[in-house]
Design an enzyme around this catalytic site. Sequence first.
Site, PDB file in Angstrom:
ATOM      1  N   ASN A   9       0.863  -1.185   0.000  1.00 35.92           N
ATOM      2  CA  ASN A   9       0.000   0.000   0.000  1.00 35.92           C
ATOM      3  C   ASN A   9       0.898   1.232   0.000  1.00 35.92           C
ATOM      4  O   ASN A   9       1.508   1.547   1.019  1.00 35.92           O
ATOM      5  CB  ASN A   9      -0.903  -0.040   1.244  1.00 35.92           C
ATOM      6  CG  ASN A   9      -1.707   1.238   1.413  1.00 35.92           C
ATOM      7  OD1 ASN A   9      -1.829   2.035   0.491  1.00 35.92           O
ATOM      8  ND2 ASN A   9      -2.266   1.419   2.599  1.00 35.92           N
ATOM      9  N   LYS A  11       0.020   4.240  -0.172  1.00 37.05           N
ATOM     10  CA  LYS A  11      -0.643   5.408   0.437  1.00 37.05           C
ATOM     11  C   LYS A  11      -0.437   6.631  -0.465  1.00 37.05           C
ATOM     12  O   LYS A  11      -0.437   6.503  -1.682  1.00 37.05           O
ATOM     13  CB  LYS A  11      -0.120   5.654   1.861  1.00 37.05           C
ATOM     14  CG  LYS A  11      -0.119   4.386   2.700  1.00 37.05           C
ATOM     15  CD  LYS A  11       0.086   4.642   4.160  1.00 37.05           C
ATOM     16  CE  LYS A  11       0.196   3.307   4.882  1.00 37.05           C
ATOM     17  NZ  LYS A  11       0.063   3.413   6.320  1.00 37.05           N
ATOM     18  N   HIS A  95      -9.571   0.692   4.878  1.00 38.81           N
ATOM     19  CA  HIS A  95      -8.285   0.879   5.550  1.00 38.81           C
ATOM     20  C   HIS A  95      -8.487   1.796   6.762  1.00 38.81           C
ATOM     21  O   HIS A  95      -9.293   2.725   6.720  1.00 38.81           O
ATOM     22  CB  HIS A  95      -7.263   1.488   4.579  1.00 38.81           C
ATOM     23  CG  HIS A  95      -5.873   1.463   5.126  1.00 38.81           C
ATOM     24  ND1 HIS A  95      -5.420   2.402   6.033  1.00 38.81           N
ATOM     25  CD2 HIS A  95      -4.846   0.608   4.925  1.00 38.81           C
ATOM     26  CE1 HIS A  95      -4.173   2.119   6.361  1.00 38.81           C
ATOM     27  NE2 HIS A  95      -3.797   1.026   5.706  1.00 38.81           N
ATOM     28  N   GLU A  97      -6.886   4.169   7.885  1.00 39.86           N
ATOM     29  CA  GLU A  97      -6.703   5.617   7.633  1.00 39.86           C
ATOM     30  C   GLU A  97      -7.949   6.206   6.977  1.00 39.86           C
ATOM     31  O   GLU A  97      -8.280   7.373   7.199  1.00 39.86           O
ATOM     32  CB  GLU A  97      -5.440   5.836   6.782  1.00 39.86           C
ATOM     33  CG  GLU A  97      -4.188   5.607   7.620  1.00 39.86           C
ATOM     34  CD  GLU A  97      -2.962   5.148   6.849  1.00 39.86           C
ATOM     35  OE1 GLU A  97      -2.941   5.259   5.609  1.00 39.86           O
ATOM     36  OE2 GLU A  97      -2.026   4.656   7.498  1.00 39.86           O
ATOM     37  N   GLU A 167      -5.470  -5.610  10.557  1.00 38.00           N
ATOM     38  CA  GLU A 167      -4.468  -4.574  10.785  1.00 38.00           C
ATOM     39  C   GLU A 167      -4.739  -3.878  12.111  1.00 38.00           C
ATOM     40  O   GLU A 167      -5.574  -2.959  12.166  1.00 38.00           O
ATOM     41  CB  GLU A 167      -4.537  -3.542   9.657  1.00 38.00           C
ATOM     42  CG  GLU A 167      -4.228  -4.105   8.287  1.00 38.00           C
ATOM     43  CD  GLU A 167      -3.636  -3.027   7.394  1.00 38.00           C
ATOM     44  OE1 GLU A 167      -2.469  -3.182   7.004  1.00 38.00           O
ATOM     45  OE2 GLU A 167      -4.319  -2.041   7.119  1.00 38.00           O
ATOM     46  N   GLY A 173       2.254   1.832  10.792  1.00 46.22           N
ATOM     47  CA  GLY A 173       3.160   2.963  10.661  1.00 46.22           C
ATOM     48  C   GLY A 173       3.841   3.344  11.973  1.00 46.22           C
ATOM     49  O   GLY A 173       4.486   4.381  12.073  1.00 46.22           O
ATOM     50  N   SER A 213       3.355  -2.542  10.324  1.00 49.44           N
ATOM     51  CA  SER A 213       4.812  -2.520  10.508  1.00 49.44           C
ATOM     52  C   SER A 213       5.499  -3.827  10.104  1.00 49.44           C
ATOM     53  O   SER A 213       6.452  -4.261  10.755  1.00 49.44           O
ATOM     54  CB  SER A 213       5.175  -2.133  11.947  1.00 49.44           C
ATOM     55  OG  SER A 213       4.710  -0.825  12.219  1.00 49.44           O
TER      56      SER A 213
HETATM   57  C1  PEP Z   1      -0.808  -0.199   5.965  1.00 48.41           C
HETATM   58  O1  PEP Z   1      -0.754   0.887   5.431  1.00 48.41           O
HETATM   59  O2  PEP Z   1      -1.783  -0.937   5.750  1.00 48.41           O
HETATM   60  C2  PEP Z   1       0.273  -0.597   6.860  1.00 48.41           C
HETATM   61  C3  PEP Z   1       0.196  -1.773   7.442  1.00 48.41           C
HETATM   62  O3  PEP Z   1       1.313   0.271   7.035  1.00 48.41           O
HETATM   63  P1  PEP Z   1       2.745  -0.040   7.731  1.00 48.41           P
HETATM   64  O4  PEP Z   1       3.256  -1.306   7.105  1.00 48.41           O
HETATM   65  O5  PEP Z   1       3.592   1.150   7.394  1.00 48.41           O
HETATM   66  O6  PEP Z   1       2.498  -0.190   9.185  1.00 48.41           O
END
Ligand code: PEP
Length: 253
Positions: A9, A11, A95, A97, A167, A173, A213
């Site tokens: 992703n 973003k 997601h 976000e 998630e 992040g 992460s």
């Molecule tokens: C994500 O954007 O779905 C995500 C898991 O980000 P990160 O790997 O940076 O934590």
Amino acid sequence: MRKPIIAGNWKMYKTLEEGEELVNLLKRQLYDVEDIDIVLCPPFTHLAYIADMLESSNILLGAQDMHWEEEGAYTGEISGPMLKCAGCKFVLIGHSERRQFFGETNESVNKKLASALNNGLTPIVCIGEDLKQREKGITFDLISQQLELGLKAIAPERLKEIIIAYEPVWAIGSGKVATSEQAQEVHRYIRDWLSKNYSSALAQETRIQYGGSVKPDNIAGLIAQEDIDGALVGGASLDADSFSAIVRESKKG
Ligand code: PEP
């Protein structure tokens, strides 16, 4: 046996030029990977261009969001048919976000999910608890509510076309990955929920990714877990070496 799936992703990162460079590197580094689905989710503006770059490669294209209507007066939005004709096979839905900053709800997730399936797109439906919810001990209640409302009225035979991404919001992040055991515990809960609400055969076929992460040095422990079928990767998907290493470490033993 469920085929592992690793999705990147991007973003709101990467200009088209930077994205082109990243895709060229990934094509070179991953050309011989056969037994893992590899998906890139760049920003909307890059989709059609990157679709051309990925043609006849082993890397698939996804979008980061969609609207549930086929078309209409919804300024700034993108529909399923538009994603399809831009070359997308996958679409992220719900997601954290989007939930946190753009008012996504379980109800809008449900409408988007139905529209994705109707348009021949594979939805990657993101669910997960935030830190307060985890500390309050309501992770499983929250997950079951997100599943119940998000998957509402989805016909059982469509379930295996859906990918669930667990998630935990506190791990996205943040550099704080859930331990493999913490992740497995929730993945198991999700598969049991699918088994109870659909069937055990359908639950066994459904792929559940972990996200939060994920890095080259923690993917092996995660993918070794029985109910973890891949990863949704944010930050580490922006670097070709990191993303390629994650893909290569994702074979199920
Ligand atoms: C994500 O954007 O779905 C995500 C898991 O980000 P990160 O790997 O940076 O934590």
